[in-house]
Design an enzyme around this catalytic site. Sequence first.
Site, PDB file in Angstrom:
ATOM      1  N   TYR A 126       0.827  -1.203   0.000  1.00 37.06           N
ATOM      2  CA  TYR A 126       0.000   0.000   0.000  1.00 37.06           C
ATOM      3  C   TYR A 126       0.871   1.266   0.000  1.00 37.06           C
ATOM      4  CZ  TYR A 126      -4.399  -2.576   0.855  1.00 37.06           C
ATOM      5  OH  TYR A 126      -5.500  -3.385   0.742  1.00 37.06           O
TER       6      TYR A 126
ATOM      7  N   HIS B 120      -8.683  -7.441  -1.343  1.00 37.89           N
ATOM      8  CA  HIS B 120      -7.910  -6.563  -2.211  1.00 37.89           C
ATOM      9  C   HIS B 120      -7.847  -7.197  -3.590  1.00 37.89           C
ATOM     10  CE1 HIS B 120      -4.672  -4.255  -3.988  1.00 37.89           C
ATOM     11  NE2 HIS B 120      -4.254  -5.423  -4.450  1.00 37.89           N
TER      12      HIS B 120
HETATM   13  O1  CDP Z   1      -9.101  -1.645  -2.137  1.00 38.56           O
HETATM   14  P1  CDP Z   1      -9.399  -0.567  -3.144  1.00 38.56           P
HETATM   15  O2  CDP Z   1      -8.503  -0.625  -4.358  1.00 38.56           O
HETATM   16  O3  CDP Z   1     -10.860  -0.540  -3.509  1.00 38.56           O
HETATM   17  O4  CDP Z   1      -9.161   0.859  -2.411  1.00 38.56           O
HETATM   18  P2  CDP Z   1      -7.808   1.719  -2.208  1.00 38.56           P
HETATM   19  O5  CDP Z   1      -8.189   3.140  -2.414  1.00 38.56           O
HETATM   20  O6  CDP Z   1      -6.690   1.168  -3.024  1.00 38.56           O
HETATM   21  O7  CDP Z   1      -7.499   1.534  -0.668  1.00 38.56           O
HETATM   22  C1  CDP Z   1      -6.867   0.369  -0.192  1.00 38.56           C
HETATM   23  C2  CDP Z   1      -7.523  -0.046   1.112  1.00 38.56           C
HETATM   24  O8  CDP Z   1      -7.317   0.963   2.099  1.00 38.56           O
HETATM   25  C3  CDP Z   1      -9.045  -0.193   1.048  1.00 38.56           C
HETATM   26  O9  CDP Z   1      -9.455  -1.420   0.473  1.00 38.56           O
HETATM   27  C4  CDP Z   1      -9.428  -0.068   2.506  1.00 38.56           C
HETATM   28  O10 CDP Z   1      -9.192  -1.284   3.225  1.00 38.56           O
HETATM   29  C5  CDP Z   1      -8.428   0.988   2.993  1.00 38.56           C
HETATM   30  N1  CDP Z   1      -9.013   2.346   2.978  1.00 38.56           N
HETATM   31  C6  CDP Z   1      -9.430   2.926   4.193  1.00 38.56           C
HETATM   32  O11 CDP Z   1      -9.269   2.304   5.243  1.00 38.56           O
HETATM   33  N2  CDP Z   1      -9.998   4.185   4.206  1.00 38.56           N
HETATM   34  C7  CDP Z   1     -10.133   4.884   3.058  1.00 38.56           C
HETATM   35  N3  CDP Z   1     -10.676   6.109   3.093  1.00 38.56           N
HETATM   36  C8  CDP Z   1      -9.724   4.322   1.839  1.00 38.56           C
HETATM   37  C9  CDP Z   1      -9.165   3.056   1.824  1.00 38.56           C
HETATM   38 MG    MG Z   2      -6.439  -0.268  -4.517  1.00 43.58          MG
END
Ligand code: CDP
Ligand code: MG
Length: 143
Positions: A57, A123
Amino acid sequence: MTQNEREVAEKTFVMLKPDALERGLVGEIVARLERKGLKLERLETKRLSKELIARHYAHLVGRDFYGELESYATRGDVIASIWRGPGAIAIVRKLVGATDGAEAEPGTIRGDFALGGTENLVHASDSPEAARREIALFFGDAR
Ligand code: CDP
Ligand code: MG
């Protein structure tokens, strides 16, 4: 699969996060990807270090929610996996649904089983570059 579908088959990285294992949703999530027709190539249970999650991440390190994300992702085992099929990257993202479970459409994994924006079960790679990078990060030389 036709010859052309085989030629365009791609690989994507999918990780079942600790809440998926804690809640007993591994079979449900894996079954949805299998029923869609995607092929499971690798699957491994792992416990992630803070270092590995920070590399995975990297684009989120420093965001206000990163501390919460780090403790969530490292609090229990995850299942790292590689899936293959034509258009696999975009298809898995559709099956997974929007990041926030409250926004995700019913019928998607997050829409059916997740309530919030951090604990969202799974993920999935969002581009061919991310898929290559994530597969290398979690499975070393696996292509
Ligand atoms: O997983 P995805 O690609 O949909 O989202 P991301 O924007 O790549 O963010 C990775 C992960 O961070 C998310 O799946 C959530 O578990 C976490 N996250 C969070 O805790 N709070 C946010 N505002 C955005 C993401
Ligand atoms: Mg993502």
